[in-house]
Design an enzyme around this catalytic site. Structure first.
Site, mmCIF file in Angstrom:
data_model
loop_
_atom_site.group_PDB
_atom_site.id
_atom_site.type_symbol
_atom_site.label_atom_id
_atom_site.label_comp_id
_atom_site.label_asym_id
_atom_site.label_seq_id
_atom_site.Cartn_x
_atom_site.Cartn_y
_atom_site.Cartn_z
ATOM 1 N N THR A 84 0.397 11.257 -1.520
ATOM 2 C CA THR A 84 1.586 11.974 -1.980
ATOM 3 C C THR A 84 1.193 13.173 -2.829
ATOM 4 O O THR A 84 1.728 14.272 -2.670
ATOM 5 C CB THR A 84 2.511 11.037 -2.773
ATOM 6 O OG1 THR A 84 3.077 10.073 -1.880
ATOM 7 C CG2 THR A 84 3.630 11.800 -3.460
ATOM 8 N N ASN A 163 4.371 6.311 10.264
ATOM 9 C CA ASN A 163 4.275 5.039 9.553
ATOM 10 C C ASN A 163 5.292 4.008 10.001
ATOM 11 O O ASN A 163 5.093 2.805 9.809
ATOM 12 C CB ASN A 163 4.426 5.276 8.042
ATOM 13 C CG ASN A 163 5.640 6.122 7.700
ATOM 14 O OD1 ASN A 163 5.862 7.173 8.285
ATOM 15 N ND2 ASN A 163 6.428 5.662 6.748
ATOM 16 N N GLN A 191 -1.630 7.093 7.979
ATOM 17 C CA GLN A 191 -1.460 5.911 8.815
ATOM 18 C C GLN A 191 -2.416 5.874 10.000
ATOM 19 O O GLN A 191 -2.506 4.866 10.701
ATOM 20 C CB GLN A 191 -0.017 5.818 9.313
ATOM 21 C CG GLN A 191 1.001 5.521 8.227
ATOM 22 C CD GLN A 191 0.853 4.124 7.643
ATOM 23 O OE1 GLN A 191 0.226 3.246 8.226
ATOM 24 N NE2 GLN A 191 1.429 3.913 6.469
ATOM 25 N N SER A 211 -5.179 8.152 2.085
ATOM 26 C CA SER A 211 -4.960 7.230 0.964
ATOM 27 C C SER A 211 -5.797 5.973 1.166
ATOM 28 O O SER A 211 -5.807 5.393 2.257
ATOM 29 C CB SER A 211 -3.471 6.865 0.880
ATOM 30 O OG SER A 211 -3.160 6.324 -0.370
ATOM 31 N N ALA A 212 -6.489 5.549 0.112
ATOM 32 C CA ALA A 212 -7.423 4.426 0.220
ATOM 33 C C ALA A 212 -6.739 3.090 0.460
ATOM 34 O O ALA A 212 -7.285 2.214 1.150
ATOM 35 C CB ALA A 212 -8.281 4.342 -1.044
ATOM 36 N N HIS A 213 -5.551 2.906 -0.092
ATOM 37 C CA HIS A 213 -4.951 1.570 -0.032
ATOM 38 C C HIS A 213 -4.386 1.212 1.341
ATOM 39 O O HIS A 213 -3.913 0.108 1.547
ATOM 40 C CB HIS A 213 -3.873 1.413 -1.114
ATOM 41 C CG HIS A 213 -2.585 2.109 -0.835
ATOM 42 N ND1 HIS A 213 -1.481 1.446 -0.348
ATOM 43 C CD2 HIS A 213 -2.221 3.397 -0.989
ATOM 44 C CE1 HIS A 213 -0.481 2.310 -0.227
ATOM 45 N NE2 HIS A 213 -0.909 3.489 -0.611
ATOM 46 N N THR A 249 -10.464 13.755 -15.758
ATOM 47 C CA THR A 249 -11.623 12.888 -15.530
ATOM 48 C C THR A 249 -11.391 11.996 -14.320
ATOM 49 O O THR A 249 -10.350 11.349 -14.195
ATOM 50 C CB THR A 249 -11.889 12.011 -16.768
ATOM 51 O OG1 THR A 249 -12.060 12.857 -17.906
ATOM 52 C CG2 THR A 249 -13.129 11.153 -16.567
ATOM 53 N N CYS A 336 7.851 3.631 0.551
ATOM 54 C CA CYS A 336 8.209 4.645 -0.442
ATOM 55 C C CYS A 336 9.709 4.897 -0.511
ATOM 56 O O CYS A 336 10.190 5.540 -1.440
ATOM 57 C CB CYS A 336 7.483 5.953 -0.140
ATOM 58 S SG CYS A 336 5.699 5.823 -0.349
#
Length: 406
Positions: A84, A163, A191, A211-213, A249, A336
């Site tokens: 996002t 998605n 996706q 996106s990693a998840h 960071t 989402c």
């Protein structure tokens, strides 16, 4: 006696997760990497002493792994908090650069909400947004898209895999159309990663988000791909990190986890054939149980794990609550926007009415999905449908079948 009752309760509360498009569990390899990073690589990667340099080495190693998984160069990868943020950064950065000389962005009506809502905001800033229509399975017609591009257009947005439907667009052809007309292209690839091979160079995209998840990595970490010659300006001020584009960071343990997750993509791709078999089996059995069911996902050019199913006469919230009470997790669409309790914009874009869209669920499989688990889901579904049909308290179904005509 009590022990037997408890056993029956726990058998009844079997857990079957079928919402992998919303998020995935963190795999063991990623967990190990993240634990090691939190224990040994907790330094600030911008620091010049040893512990900082060790953290920086982990950071750049992960960048290389993410880049390799999509055939990009490491310095074309920028870490963000999620896809996002990546989509926001690209859209707002380019709009600032091109406006007012050029004002037009062409998108599709089935994009993720992070694209749609950002574009809605940009319209308040003077950007002109036009949506290229899609067909009944969510496919963009390249010739229509081509006709929409004019001298005022500076960007085309088109996701690689949808998605909700699983539809895989011909991004390579769309990219060529955009390139031939001197227009940049952004593709949300969230996706698609881990489900189909991704080569950003072969696809020809200028920008992409990840996106990693979605690939058994951690939440809170994403990536932005920007082709080395593609324009980009700083989108988070405050530091020199990420080649000066995103201050702050870096979250080393999450980034390390993302890198390891990308190393497992080959294994995920190898499971595609097995996933297709499970998908075909589930679709076939659901049709046998409820012949009126309508499949909204494409038969060809779709990801292997996603099914959009419309159940005429049955509200999806009713169906999802029943399944959840039996330990089965499915969704009505994008996580989402699932709290908004309104028809999916994706389903409406492919021609479904509001009523039909609210009778639709999404089932998405993952690495832990088995035929045995699907049999349990089918058993629960069949029992519910039979009880519902025979119950005198439930009104007879009243719907127009033409609504479901494809």
């Amino acid at each position: 006696m009590i022990l037997n009752r408890l056993k029956r309760v726990f058998r009844h509360r079997s857990s079957v997760y079928l919402d992998y498009n919303a998020t995935t569990n963190i795999c063991k390899e990623v967990q190990k990497t993240m634990k090691r990073s939190m224990k040994h690589h907790w330094g600030n990667p911008s620091s010049g002493y040893r512990i900082g340099k060790k953290a920086n080495k982990v950071l750049e190693q992960a960048r290389t792994r993410v880049a390799k998984s999509i055939n990009a160069r490491p310095h074309e990868i920028y870490f963000t908090s999620c896809a996002t943020e990546s989509n926001n950064a690209i859209l707002k950065s380019l709009s600032l650069q091109f406006y007012p000389k050029k004002k037009k962005i062409i998108s599709t009506p089935i994009e993720h909400s992070s694209i749609i809502y950002t574009l809605e905001y940009l319209e308040t800033q003077g950007i002109v947004v036009e949506n290229c229509p899609v067909d009944s399975y969510g496919f963009v017609q390249p010739e229509v898209l081509s006709s929409m591009i004019d001298e005022d257009t500076f960007l085309v947005c088109c996701m690689l895999a949808n998605n909700e439907l699983g539809t895989v667009q011909n991004i390579k052809e769309i990219s060529k159309i955009a390139k031939d007309k001197g227009v940049l292209i952004l593709s949300d690839c969230v996706q698609a990663l881990g489900k189909i091979p991704i080569d950003v160079r072969d696809l020809g995209v200028d920008y992409a988000s990840f996106s990693a998840h979605k690939i058994y990595g951690p939440k809170g970490i994403g990536a932005l791909y920007a082709r080395i010659t593609a324009p980009m300006i700083q989108f988070i001020h405050g530091g020199h990190q990420e080649e000066g584009l995103r201050g702050g960071t870096e979250s080393i343990h999450n980034i390390a986890g993302f890198g390891t997750a990308c190393q497992q993509i080959g294994i995920l791709i190898q499971k595609t054939e097995e996933m297709v078999e499970l998908k075909d089996y589930f679709e076939r059995e659901v049709k046998a149980i409820y012949p009126d069911v309508v499949i909204n996902s494409p038969v060809v050019n779709g990801v292997s794990n996603t099914l959009s199913l419309s159940f005429p006469g049955i509200q999806n919230n009713e169906l999802m609550m029943m399944l959840d009470s039996n330990g089965i997790a499915v969704s009505s669409g994008s996580a989402c926007s699932s709290q908004e309790n309104k028809p999916s914009h994706v389903l409406k874009a492919i021609g479904l009415s509001d009523d039909v869209a609210q009778q639709t669920i999404r089932v998405s499989f993952g690495v832990d999905t088995t035929k045995k688990k699907l049999k349990y889901v089918l058993t629960v579904l069949e029992k519910y449908l039979k009880e519902r049909a025979s119950s005198s308290d439930v009104p007879q179904r009243n719907f127009e079948m033409e609504k479901f005509a494809r």
